[in-house]
Design a protein around this motif. Structure first.
Motif, mmCIF file in Angstrom:
data_model
loop_
_atom_site.group_PDB
_atom_site.id
_atom_site.type_symbol
_atom_site.label_atom_id
_atom_site.label_comp_id
_atom_site.label_asym_id
_atom_site.label_seq_id
_atom_site.Cartn_x
_atom_site.Cartn_y
_atom_site.Cartn_z
ATOM 1 N N MET A 114 29.169 38.970 33.687
ATOM 2 C CA MET A 114 30.147 37.596 33.754
ATOM 3 C C MET A 114 31.488 38.439 34.178
ATOM 4 O O MET A 114 32.351 39.864 33.966
ATOM 5 C CB MET A 114 30.700 37.883 32.318
ATOM 6 C CG MET A 114 29.632 36.102 31.642
ATOM 7 S SD MET A 114 29.497 35.426 32.710
ATOM 8 C CE MET A 114 30.912 34.410 31.499
ATOM 9 N N LEU A 115 32.753 37.766 35.208
ATOM 10 C CA LEU A 115 34.538 37.914 35.340
ATOM 11 C C LEU A 115 34.748 37.910 34.356
ATOM 12 O O LEU A 115 35.556 36.831 34.862
ATOM 13 C CB LEU A 115 34.294 36.925 36.520
ATOM 14 C CG LEU A 115 33.455 36.943 37.919
ATOM 15 C CD1 LEU A 115 33.286 35.894 38.769
ATOM 16 C CD2 LEU A 115 32.681 38.333 38.599
ATOM 17 N N THR A 116 35.205 39.219 33.208
ATOM 18 C CA THR A 116 36.066 39.498 32.595
ATOM 19 C C THR A 116 36.799 40.183 32.887
ATOM 20 O O THR A 116 36.675 41.207 33.431
ATOM 21 C CB THR A 116 34.677 39.073 31.311
ATOM 22 O OG1 THR A 116 33.589 38.316 31.219
ATOM 23 C CG2 THR A 116 36.192 39.522 30.110
ATOM 24 N N ASP A 117 38.332 39.429 32.349
ATOM 25 C CA ASP A 117 39.523 41.364 32.511
ATOM 26 C C ASP A 117 38.840 41.693 31.530
ATOM 27 O O ASP A 117 38.964 42.032 30.460
ATOM 28 C CB ASP A 117 40.368 40.180 32.453
ATOM 29 C CG ASP A 117 42.073 41.188 32.869
ATOM 30 O OD1 ASP A 117 41.728 42.550 32.883
ATOM 31 O OD2 ASP A 117 43.132 40.763 31.933
ATOM 32 N N ARG A 118 39.150 43.103 31.905
ATOM 33 C CA ARG A 118 38.239 44.172 31.175
ATOM 34 C C ARG A 118 40.031 44.415 30.380
ATOM 35 O O ARG A 118 39.440 45.641 29.452
ATOM 36 C CB ARG A 118 37.864 45.619 32.298
ATOM 37 C CG ARG A 118 36.808 44.958 32.687
ATOM 38 C CD ARG A 118 35.613 44.998 31.760
ATOM 39 N NE ARG A 118 34.036 44.803 32.466
ATOM 40 C CZ ARG A 118 33.404 43.751 33.141
ATOM 41 N NH1 ARG A 118 34.889 42.310 32.998
ATOM 42 N NH2 ARG A 118 32.884 44.155 33.516
ATOM 43 N N THR A 119 40.740 43.991 30.654
ATOM 44 C CA THR A 119 42.114 44.712 29.763
ATOM 45 C C THR A 119 42.248 43.664 28.966
ATOM 46 O O THR A 119 43.291 43.715 28.267
ATOM 47 C CB THR A 119 43.398 44.432 30.678
ATOM 48 O OG1 THR A 119 43.553 43.368 31.062
ATOM 49 C CG2 THR A 119 42.698 45.891 31.814
#
Length: 330
Positions: free
Chosen positions: A280-285
């Protein structure tokens, strides 16, 4: 009255017709017969018939467990925050300052998050069922001695072993794929009436399709492991005992004494194969909590999980094939 003797022609006597029963069966006929055999046991048929009802019940529980009453959810969050703030006032500096949003639990069924969790749970159960199916398909004919007739009808044991194994894997993989195809629309209905489909874009559906394909392949390979183990031990009871000891006991021992190998136990491999987070294109922050952030940054890739599964499958299958083809069946 005399009987005239038949004149001798000098030809050799005609040979008797060959025994067609000793000829190998055509591959199509062999596959059709073996497919009927592995699907004919009553427990297998009952499980397949009951599967749609189980999936409907699972989706219904998800439907009844969610709602769209956001106001009530925020009131609960505010009440929890006030209780936390009162405790923090009595112990200044001892607790972390938080906002009411930290205590908010969204009551809606969020398709882009919850569907992966539900799919992982269901396919994990199907994988266990696939393992049992493989054990049953490979071990039941030995206890009933039917394997003697099968080997007599198909003298080429390599082809018999491979055909049976591939059919077991194909049936298990097809069942897993059909399970996902049946379940996802039910979850979509739940999200439509009791949740939200926000974020369900093309990338989401692509990742969901990849997880379904991974799950189908994984279940098929797990069933093949069970089939190979049963063919190796030539006993349904013994193979079931080994599988149960591995799934239950070995996981605990691995966690206690060799934690580095936990990800390569059956449960760890299952999670890695069905884990969507690395896709998934999830913001790791954008994460809260050390565990949640680590889960978004790290994880065993599916390629490593399938490689670990191959380390189980190949030795077991090779040993089972060697014993089936090189030793006496009786």
């Amino acid at each position: 009255m005399t009987t005239a003797a038949a004149p001798e022609t000098g030809r050799p006597a005609a040979l008797p017709p060959p025994d067609h029963r000793s000829r190998p069966l055509p591959l199509r006929r062999l596959a059709r017969a073996e497919l009927r055999r592995i699907l004919s046991p009553r427990p297998v048929r009952l499980a397949l018939y009951a599967l749609p009802s189980v999936l409907v019940a699972y989706a219904l529980s998800a439907y009844l467990g969610h709602d769209t009453d956001m106001a009530t959810a925020w009131r609960r969050a505010e009440a929890a925050y006030q209780q936390y703030a009162a405790e923090a006032a009595r112990r200044p500096g001892a607790v972390e300052k938080l906002s009411p949003q930290y205590f908010f639990d969204d009551p809606r069924y969020q398709l882009t998050k919850a569907s992966f969790v539900d799919l992982r749970a269901v396919l994990s159960g199907v994988a266990v069922a696939g393992l049992v199916f493989g054990l049953f398909s490979g071990g039941s004919d030995w206890s009933s001695r039917v394997i003697l007739n099968l080997a007599a009808a198909e003298p080429r044991r390599v082809r018999l072993f491979a055909t049976r194994g591939l059919l077991v894997a194909a049936v298990a993989a097809s069942t897993a794929a059909a399970t996902a195809v049946f379940l996802v629309p039910l979850l979509l209905v739940t999200a439509h009436f009791r949740g939200t489909t926000a974020g369900a874009d093309a990338h989401f559906w692509t990742v969901l399709a990849v997880i379904v394909l991974r799950g189908a392949l994984f279940v098929g390979l797990v069933a093949l492991v069970g089939y190979g183990l049963a063919m190796l031990t030539r006993s349904l009871t013994v193979s079931l005992g080994i599988a149960l000891a591995y799934v239950v006991v070995a996981e605990r021992l691995t966690q206690d004494y060799v934690p580095l190998l936990t990800d390569y136990h059956f449960s760890g491999i299952t999670f890695a194969v069905l884990n969507e987070r690395l896709l998934m294109l999830t913001d790791r922050t954008d994460c809260v909590g050390e565990i949640a952030c680590a889960a978004m940054r790290e994880g065993t890739p599916a390629s490593h999980a399938f490689l670990a599964l191959a380390l189980y499958l190949l030795p077991v299958s090779a040993a089972a094939l060697w014993r089936f083809t090189r030793t006496d069946i009786g």
